[in-house]
Design a protein around this motif. Structure first.
Motif, PDB file in Angstrom:
ATOM      1  N   TRP A  87       0.825  -1.212   0.000  1.00  0.00           N
ATOM      2  CA  TRP A  87       0.000   0.000   0.000  1.00  0.00           C
ATOM      3  C   TRP A  87       0.856   1.257   0.000  1.00  0.00           C
ATOM      4  O   TRP A  87       0.566   2.220  -0.732  1.00  0.00           O
ATOM      5  N   ILE A  88       1.922   1.263   0.832  1.00  0.00           N
ATOM      6  CA  ILE A  88       2.791   2.445   0.891  1.00  0.00           C
ATOM      7  C   ILE A  88       3.461   2.654  -0.465  1.00  0.00           C
ATOM      8  O   ILE A  88       3.549   3.778  -0.968  1.00  0.00           O
ATOM      9  N   LEU A 137       2.294   1.708  -3.383  1.00  0.00           N
ATOM     10  CA  LEU A 137       1.288   2.170  -4.340  1.00  0.00           C
ATOM     11  C   LEU A 137       0.975   3.640  -4.127  1.00  0.00           C
ATOM     12  O   LEU A 137       0.753   4.386  -5.087  1.00  0.00           O
ATOM     13  N   LEU A 138       1.006   4.084  -2.861  1.00  0.00           N
ATOM     14  CA  LEU A 138       0.769   5.504  -2.588  1.00  0.00           C
ATOM     15  C   LEU A 138       1.858   6.350  -3.246  1.00  0.00           C
ATOM     16  O   LEU A 138       1.569   7.358  -3.902  1.00  0.00           O
ATOM     17  N   ALA A 186       1.343   6.414  -6.835  1.00  0.00           N
ATOM     18  CA  ALA A 186       0.225   7.305  -7.174  1.00  0.00           C
ATOM     19  C   ALA A 186       0.707   8.755  -7.242  1.00  0.00           C
ATOM     20  O   ALA A 186       0.250   9.532  -8.080  1.00  0.00           O
ATOM     21  N   LEU A 238      -3.165  -6.346  -5.520  1.00  0.00           N
ATOM     22  CA  LEU A 238      -3.209  -4.913  -5.209  1.00  0.00           C
ATOM     23  C   LEU A 238      -2.492  -4.124  -6.298  1.00  0.00           C
ATOM     24  O   LEU A 238      -2.995  -3.106  -6.784  1.00  0.00           O
ATOM     25  N   PHE A 243      -4.104  -1.470  -9.030  1.00  0.00           N
ATOM     26  CA  PHE A 243      -3.588  -0.110  -9.097  1.00  0.00           C
ATOM     27  C   PHE A 243      -3.303   0.278 -10.547  1.00  0.00           C
ATOM     28  O   PHE A 243      -3.605   1.398 -10.969  1.00  0.00           O
TER      29      PHE A 243
END
Lengths: 221, 110
Positions: A30-31, A33-34, A37, A202, A206
């Motif tokens: 998640w980190i 992917l952030l 992003a 994930l 994304f």
């Protein structure tokens, strides 16, 4: 048991438990992917700024109006097909994750394979799209110096944004293949869980998410 | 030895309710994309059309992140750790587009 009821009533940030309630690997995905992003946001934001500061900008419907095996005016049809392919591969990915929750190796194998096929199809479509864009319609085509469709910045952004996204699709296909290979070899059965499928899932979603934004801001608006 | 360990694995039956939910989310994504196409060809480009596109993109992003990526079912601290930074990016988008428009106006009058 008693200790869990005690920690449930105290603050989640006071220690002794994970405030995020996910595994290390998923949290780090998640980190990552952030941060990814942010990179894509920066690209799309700079696209928006240059577009708004330019005197003229090509109409995307007219630029992207060709498709293979058809010699006519088909605005955005091909890119629409690409969008559907990517959404469809996202659906097969989510079904692979669902099969992984059930420890269903055959199910994971089947849906991972469909996801890989979807990713490869998307990449092939993009290769065709790029080839057509570079060769153009007889007025010199487009490259980093010359662009028959409008300002050179338009071609530069097209190459950079769709290229960066395409690189992500490619690395996603590679990761999906590695997970598929490990599934076939029974690595996750021996490990006792299919969390790796969730993690690459994930990443794959994304990539689909980024395409949703690229599709809107590059092709529709 | 591997076979022995494999024998312990119990494959659960397909959760039909969950799969149906996922298929419904996919259908929403398809439907929104189709509507976007219809709007792209029937509406003149302008501020209203751009706003509609942005809203529909956010709807699609919500379904992908919340359902496919499962963020909607994670705990609150994780959800906000991901969403809050992206809200700050919204400001960057607004700021640079306003700035870009201003550069255009400066060039126009020079």
């Amino acid at each position: 048991m008693a200790s869990t009821t005690v920690t449930a009533t105290t603050n989640v940030w006071s220690g002794g438990q994970s405030p995020f309630k996910v595994s290390y690997g998923k949290l780090m995905m998640w980190i990552f992917l952030l941060s990814d992003a942010f990179t894509f946001s920066a690209l799309l934001v700079s696209y928006g700024m240059i577009r708004y500061s330019s005197e003229s900008w090509p109409v995307p419907e007219e630029v992207f109006s060709a498709m293979p095996f058809y010699h006519g005016y088909a605005p955005l049809v091909f890119v629409g097909i690409m969008t559907f392919i990517l959404i469809l591969s996202s659906v097969t990915m989510v079904l692979a994750v669902e099969a992984g929750h059930r420890m269903d190796r055959k199910g994971v194998e089947k849906w991972m394979l469909w996801t890989i096929i979807g990713g490869l199809t998307f990449l092939s479509c993009q290769a065709w799209e790029w080839t057509h864009f570079i060769h153009g319609t007889g007025a010199g085509g487009a490259n980093l110096q010359w662009n028959e469709y409008g300002p050179p910045a338009f071609a530069a952004f097209f190459f950079f944004i769709t290229g960066f996204h395409g690189t992500h699709v490619f690395s996603g296909v590679v990761l999906n293949y590695i997970v598929y290979y490990n599934t076939v070899r029974g690595v996750y059965d021996r490990r006792g869980h299919y969390e790796m499928v969730e993690k690459v899932g994930l990443y794959w979603h994304f990539v689909d998410l980024v395409w949703v934004f690229v599709f809107t801001f590059f092709y529709l608006v | 030895m591997t076979d022995m360990e494999n024998n312990n694995i119990v494959v659960q039956p397909v959760d039909k309710k969950k799969v149906r939910h996922l298929v419904n989310v996919a259908l929403i994504l398809f439907f929104v994309t189709v509507v976007e196409f219809i709007i792209a060809f029937t509406m003149a480009s302008g501020g209203l059309r751009t706003t509609i596109f942005v809203v529909m993109t956010i709807v699609k992003a919500y379904y992908i992140v919340s359902e496919f990526m499962h963020l909607g079912h994670e705990v609150k601290p994780l959800r906000w750790s991901i969403i809050f930074p992206m809200i700050l990016v919204m400001w960057l988008i607004a700021a640079l587009i306003i700035e870009g428009n201003y550069i255009y106006l400066i060039n126009l009058f020079n």
